[in-house]
Design an enzyme around this catalytic site. Structure first.
Site, short mmCIF file in Angstrom:
data_model
loop_
_atom_site.label_atom_id
_atom_site.label_comp_id
_atom_site.label_asym_id
_atom_site.label_seq_id
_atom_site.Cartn_x
_atom_site.Cartn_y
_atom_site.Cartn_z
N ASP A 1 41.45 32.34 52.98
CA ASP A 1 40.10 32.61 52.51
C ASP A 1 39.12 32.64 53.68
O ASP A 1 39.18 31.79 54.57
CB ASP A 1 39.71 31.48 51.53
CG ASP A 1 38.45 31.76 50.74
OD1 ASP A 1 38.45 32.76 50.01
OD2 ASP A 1 37.49 30.99 50.86
N GLU B 1 41.53 37.31 54.61
CA GLU B 1 40.31 37.95 54.12
C GLU B 1 39.34 38.09 55.29
O GLU B 1 38.72 37.11 55.71
CB GLU B 1 39.67 37.09 53.01
CG GLU B 1 38.46 37.75 52.40
CD GLU B 1 37.58 36.80 51.58
OE1 GLU B 1 36.84 37.29 50.73
OE2 GLU B 1 37.62 35.59 51.81
C1 NOJ Z 1 36.12 34.22 49.17
C2 NOJ Z 1 36.74 34.27 47.80
O1 NOJ Z 1 37.36 35.53 47.63
C3 NOJ Z 1 35.63 34.03 46.81
O2 NOJ Z 1 36.07 34.22 45.50
C4 NOJ Z 1 35.08 32.64 47.02
O3 NOJ Z 1 33.96 32.43 46.18
C5 NOJ Z 1 34.64 32.42 48.46
N1 NOJ Z 1 35.60 32.90 49.41
C6 NOJ Z 1 34.42 30.95 48.73
O4 NOJ Z 1 35.65 30.31 48.79
#
Ligand code: NOJ
Length: 549
Positions: free
Chosen positions: A205, A248
């Site tokens: 993440d 990500e």
């Molecule tokens: C990215 C995630 O895809 C999202 O859903 C989340 O709210 C944020 N990171 C915080 O963890």
């Protein structure tokens, strides 16, 4: 290439399927999805052709960000089952030949995590330095707020100790201080823990925020942030040589490239990065019925290091972000696919799924997935895409696309035997609700989206050229036509998509072939002695062809 040769770098030909245990299937009848329910439904994924399941966060959580706010990294949220249920699920997935990865959310914890509760208790707390504190917020504290509808600053004052803590996301998600070696040890321990229980890696993440050390007093002690990412990868592969990090990273291509790492061109940081740019340009192409934006993204997109790969997607669990388009381009996509302000989020994205955005036009919906499985990159599906689920705009924010999975046409969608009022959220209603869109019905219907998806996945898996080959965007003589070829070891796949609602005659040049065999329908196409290929394309046509001769 012999297909068996592709399996060492399994992620390059994988089909990844993202799901949230909470909304997938309820096994104990309490209305909440759980590992038992998921395990019972696993053959649906196997039949679809999924090779790797990505689990969204399933850890204990106050659930103020759908589980991305964690209070215990090494456990299962009791609503979803037990560690034992998790292990049974992993064992069953492995039995069906599927790998499992999970979200690694270690940029931050929940503010209810015992670490933060201890850290905030006093400035002298041994855990104080596990988070990032300052006496005053920096002058640019408002810059880069991720959820502007809820937060105004990245720094929030904690009254008890009178200092401000950093939170990239919601204020209830304080950022961990990865410059602290104890924090880094804990992160590694968590990765090791889940790998020991059978995970084949992680979807990491918010990677750029995780490794940045801005505002951290001891940042100077941390090696270069990318060295930290390389350390994590080294740890991962020491424990399990075939494990992956899927990151990500929503940045322009040149910046994203840094996250693959480099060491000798193999790639020593993230194994895969999501292609956020290609995804956004695809929507611009669809809105304009013009192949150019997507074609140029694919041409600009750098080659990842040898063992790495791009991960492609057309929808995920968040808003469909359009943040890398210009304002006017974004407006074009909004106008085409989400004109109502209630469909838009944060001024940068859409909280809709593909089928309603395309007005339920099956030809166009099929085409989007034909693009997903034929363009170079590892395809990642979000649960429900395979059957064409829609969103429920009555549900708040990003949760509109995270409604319970639709298994049957019944009022409970076959999700649970409990009353729908006890579900984690409302079901989709109307045209894309369970009555019209569900697994059971589509399994029996050869013309369904589900059967189309299965065929696409089968062909994609049969054509390693798509994943491993050198690709080239070809001129098809018409702006609505996207044509590309993928070549590997003397074997070529040609893929042609007509993005407009009219028939188009395309002419392409392809060297070294005399005939093309259709892969998504019956038939062959002759290649002229001058290498010219004439194709009559139907509106929104999708053609995959293998060159022979
Ligand atoms: C990215 C995630 O895809 C999202 O859903 C989340 O709210 C944020 N990171 C915080 O963890």
């Amino acid at each position: 290439m012999d297909l068996t040769q592709t399996s060492d770098l399994w992620w390059k030909t994988a089909v990844i399927y993202c799901l949230d245990v909470e909304t997938f299937a309820d096994g104990n009848g309490d209305g909440c999805g759980d590992f038992v329910g998921l395990t019972q439904r696993i053959d649906h994924l196997n039949r679809l052709g999924v090779t790797c399941i990505w689990l969204m966060p399933f850890f204990p959580s106050p659930d103020r960000d759908d589980g991305y706010d964690i209070i215990d990294f090494n456990n299962v949220d009791p609503r979803l089952g037990t560690l034992g249920d998790f292990v049974e699920f992993i064992r069953t997935a492995h039995d069906r030949g599927m790998r499992v990865i999970a979200d690694l959310v270690v940029n931050h914890t929940s503010d209810k995590h015992p670490w933060f509760e201890e850290a905030r208790s006093s400035r002298e707390s041994p855990k104080r330095d596990w988070y990032v504190w300052r006496d005053e917020p920096p002058p640019d504290a408002e810059k880069g707020v991720v959820f502007p509808d809820k937060e105004k600053s990245l720094w929030t004052r904690d009254d008890k100790t009178g200092q401000y803590y950093l939170h990239r996301f919601y204020k209830h998600q304080p950022d961990l201080n990865v410059a602290n070696p104890q924090v880094r040890d804990e992160i590694a321990k968590t990765m090791g823990f889940w790998m020991e229980l059978g995970l084949s890696g992680f979807r990491v993440d918010a990677v750029p925020f995780l490794i940045e050390t801005t505002g951290q007093d001891d940042a100077a002690e941390l090696p270069e942030p990318h060295d930290y990412l390389a350390d994590l990868r080294a740890f991962l592969t020491r424990r399990n040589g075939e494990a992956i990090l899927l990151g990500e990273v929503n940045l322009p291509y040149p910046d994203t490239m840094r996250f693959f790492g480099s060491s000798d061109g193999v790639g020593d940081e993230l194994t895969m990065c999501f292609d956020f740019i290609g995804m956004q340009r695809m929507y611009l192409s669809l809105a304009r019925r013009d192949a150019e934006p997507l074609a140029s993204a694919l041409q600009e997109r750098p080659e990842p290091p040898r063992d790495a790969h791009w991960a492609t997607f057309v929808r995920n669990h968040d808003e469909l972000t359009l943040d890398k388009l210009s304002e006017s381009q974004r407006q074009e996509v909004f106008d085409a696919f989400g004109p109502d302000p209630d469909m838009q989020l944060f001024g940068r994205g859409l909280r809709r799924r593909v089928p309603p955005m395309l007005g339920g036009d099956m030809q166009r919906i099929r085409q989007v997935y034909s693009l997903l499985f034929s363009l170079p990159g590892t395809p990642v599906l979000f649960y429900g895409e395979e059957i064409g689920m829609g969103e429920n705009l009555e549900v708040e924010g990003r949760l509109a696309v995270r409604t319970p999975m639709q298994w049957t046409s019944g009022p409970d969608a076959g999700f649970s035997t409990a009353d729908p009022s006890s579900f984690p959220g409302p079901l989709v209603e109307g045209d894309f609700g369970p009555q019209n869109v569900n697994v059971e019905g589509e399994r029996r219907d050869p013309d369904s989206l589900l059967c189309w998806m299965r065929m696409l996945i089968e062909r994609y898996r049969e054509c390693p050229e798509l994943a491993w080959g050198d690709y080239e965007i070809l001129d098809a003589g018409h702006r609505a036509v996207l044509a590309h070829s993928c070549r590997l070891d003397g074997s070529t796949i040609l893929v042609v998509h007509n993005l407009c609602d009219e028939p188009v005659d395309a002419t392409l040049t392809l060297d070294g072939a005399t005939e093309l065999t259709e892969l998504l329908r019956d038939g062959t196409v002759k290649v002229g002695t001058d290498g010219k290929v004439q194709l009559s394309l139907e509106p929104y046509d999708c053609r995959w062809l293998r060159a022979t001769g």
